[in-house]
Design an enzyme around this catalytic site. Structure first.
Site, PDB file in Angstrom:
ATOM      1  N   HIS A 135      -4.367  18.735   8.759  1.00  0.00           N
ATOM      2  CA  HIS A 135      -3.626  17.590   9.317  1.00  0.00           C
ATOM      3  C   HIS A 135      -4.392  16.319   8.905  1.00  0.00           C
ATOM      4  O   HIS A 135      -5.005  15.647   9.729  1.00  0.00           O
ATOM      5  CB  HIS A 135      -3.529  17.726  10.837  1.00  0.00           C
ATOM      6  CG  HIS A 135      -2.492  16.852  11.467  1.00  0.00           C
ATOM      7  ND1 HIS A 135      -1.681  15.995  10.740  1.00  0.00           N
ATOM      8  CD2 HIS A 135      -2.129  16.669  12.770  1.00  0.00           C
ATOM      9  CE1 HIS A 135      -0.864  15.352  11.567  1.00  0.00           C
ATOM     10  NE2 HIS A 135      -1.113  15.736  12.807  1.00  0.00           N
ATOM     11  N   ARG A 292      -2.551   5.682  14.278  1.00  0.00           N
ATOM     12  CA  ARG A 292      -1.899   6.402  13.174  1.00  0.00           C
ATOM     13  C   ARG A 292      -1.080   5.426  12.328  1.00  0.00           C
ATOM     14  O   ARG A 292      -1.019   5.546  11.110  1.00  0.00           O
ATOM     15  CB  ARG A 292      -0.967   7.496  13.727  1.00  0.00           C
ATOM     16  CG  ARG A 292      -1.600   8.540  14.605  1.00  0.00           C
ATOM     17  CD  ARG A 292      -2.211   9.682  13.871  1.00  0.00           C
ATOM     18  NE  ARG A 292      -1.390  10.337  12.866  1.00  0.00           N
ATOM     19  CZ  ARG A 292      -0.518  11.328  13.089  1.00  0.00           C
ATOM     20  NH1 ARG A 292      -0.344  11.795  14.309  1.00  0.00           N
ATOM     21  NH2 ARG A 292       0.150  11.897  12.084  1.00  0.00           N
TER      22      ARG A 292
HETATM   23  N1   CP Z   1      -0.550  14.397  16.591  1.00  0.00           N
HETATM   24  C1   CP Z   1       0.626  14.623  15.983  1.00  0.00           C
HETATM   25  O1   CP Z   1       0.718  14.858  14.766  1.00  0.00           O
HETATM   26  O2   CP Z   1       1.687  14.487  16.817  1.00  0.00           O
HETATM   27  P1   CP Z   1       3.170  14.944  16.498  1.00  0.00           P
HETATM   28  O3   CP Z   1       3.162  16.428  16.316  1.00  0.00           O
HETATM   29  O4   CP Z   1       3.974  14.506  17.694  1.00  0.00           O
HETATM   30  O5   CP Z   1       3.626  14.257  15.236  1.00  0.00           O
HETATM   31  N1  NVA Z   2      -2.867  22.043  15.951  1.00  0.00           N
HETATM   32  C1  NVA Z   2      -1.606  21.484  16.382  1.00  0.00           C
HETATM   33  C2  NVA Z   2      -1.552  20.024  16.046  1.00  0.00           C
HETATM   34  C3  NVA Z   2      -0.306  19.302  16.509  1.00  0.00           C
HETATM   35  C4  NVA Z   2      -0.271  17.880  16.115  1.00  0.00           C
HETATM   36  C5  NVA Z   2      -0.465  22.245  15.749  1.00  0.00           C
HETATM   37  O1  NVA Z   2      -0.509  22.525  14.547  1.00  0.00           O
HETATM   38  O2  NVA Z   2       0.480  22.568  16.462  1.00  0.00           O
END
Ligand code: CP
Ligand code: NVA
Length: 308
Positions: A135, A292
């Site tokens: 991510h 973000r």
């Molecule tokens: N933290 C994050 O990526 O949030 P969302 O899944 O809501 O986009």
């Molecule tokens: N680790 C989590 C992050 C969400 C933003 C997922 O992948 O669901």
């Protein structure tokens, strides 16, 4: 043109340039409204195409505002409405169309290979808006938040992660190598980072220590990161996994062991953090979410070759 798929593949100096640009841009628009454009309208006429194969609130909104503030526009595609998922249209042909209609493509996917396959066929940048293995936009933005709050380069801070070895932690590990910061990971033994991540850490001689005792992991920390125990791509026995993490809950007592630490969480949250920590003064999760926008603006500019 540059892609933004994994932090480990992006030069450290480029990541730093993105953060420097984000800081300047954030400062310059303190008094502006959400939809007011940045000076110079740097992405005027540009279209960001977004697609989410998994749920999203923050990534969706922050990319919408990011491209809007740069004077570009965004269109969000629903995967279930494309021929790609139902009608058997190839990634190659889909990528050809995306490349001629748009200027950048942001994809949240449940399959890392899809990012690579799109990259192969796109002639516009692709941005990874979360995959099972990483991510990167979240973590680069989190480095920005940490430095903004602590007013120090992250290399001078002690960072702790309490939680699962998931996509967000993988990106945090990559960031710890790129930005040279010390990282402690607290998780049950069964959920430690896998072999390939451990090899990547070893190869890069980074200072990452893993603890199976959360109290040890938070000692001396300036920042505590956490995330949901069950991620979107997790196909596990949820009850059992939550039980395995019972001792790793972020409680007031645990936070007392690191009084100067801030608490960060990418959100959405689950039961891994107590309400009174999440809503405490140490918690900076709302600022973290808002940042973000600022960092993704600079990521978009980087990808499109417009970073100042
Ligand atoms: N933290 C994050 O990526 O949030 P969302 O899944 O809501 O986009
Ligand atoms: N680790 C989590 C992050 C969400 C933003 C997922 O992948 O669901």
């Amino acid at each position: 043109m540059k892609h933004f798929i994994n932090l480990k593949d992006i030069p450290a100096k480029d990541l730093r340039r993105i953060l420097i640009d984000a800081k300047k841009r954030k400062k310059a628009r303190m008094k502006l409204n959400n939809l007011d454009p940045d000076k110079g309208t740097p992405l005027k006429g540009k279209l960001l195409i977004q697609m989410f194969e998994k749920s999203s609130l923050r990534t969706r909104l922050s990319f919408f505002l990011a491209i809007s503030q740069l004077s570009g526009r965004t269109l969000t595609l629903r995967p279930d409405e494309l021929h790609l998922s139902k009608g058997g249209e190839s990634i190659e042909d889909t990528a050809k169309i995306l490349s001629s209609f748009g200027d950048a493509f942001m994809l949240r996917t449940d399959n890392d290979e899809k990012l690579e396959e799109f990259k192969k066929h796109l002639t516009i940048p692709i941005i990874n808006g979360l995959s099972p293995s990483s991510h990167p936009t979240q973590i680069l933005s989190d480095v920005f938040t940490v430095e903004e709050i602590k007013k120090k380069p992250i290399s001078k801070l002690n960072i702790t992660w309490i939680g699962d070895s998931n996509n967000v932690l993988n990106s945090l590990i990559a960031a710890s190598i790129k930005f040279s910061f010390k990282l402690k990971v607290g998780c049950p033994k069964k959920y430690q980072p896998n072999k390939s991540i451990m090899n990547y850490i070893k190869k890069n001689k980074n200072k990452i220590t893993i603890y199976n005792d959360p109290k040890k992991a938070v000692e001396g920390a300036d920042v505590i990161f956490s995330d949901k125990v069950i991620s979107m791509n997790d196909r596990v026995n949820k009850k059992r996994k939550l039980k395995d993490f019972k001792n790793f809950k972020i409680s007031k007592n645990l936070m007392k062991k690191c009084p100067r630490a801030i608490f960060l969480h990418c959100l959405p949250r689950g039961s891994e953090v107590d309400e009174n920590v999440f809503k405490s003064k140490q918690s900076k999760v709302w600022l973290q979410a808002l940042n973000r926008i600022h960092v993704q603006k600079s990521i978009l500019l980087y990808c499109l070759g417009k970073l100042r």
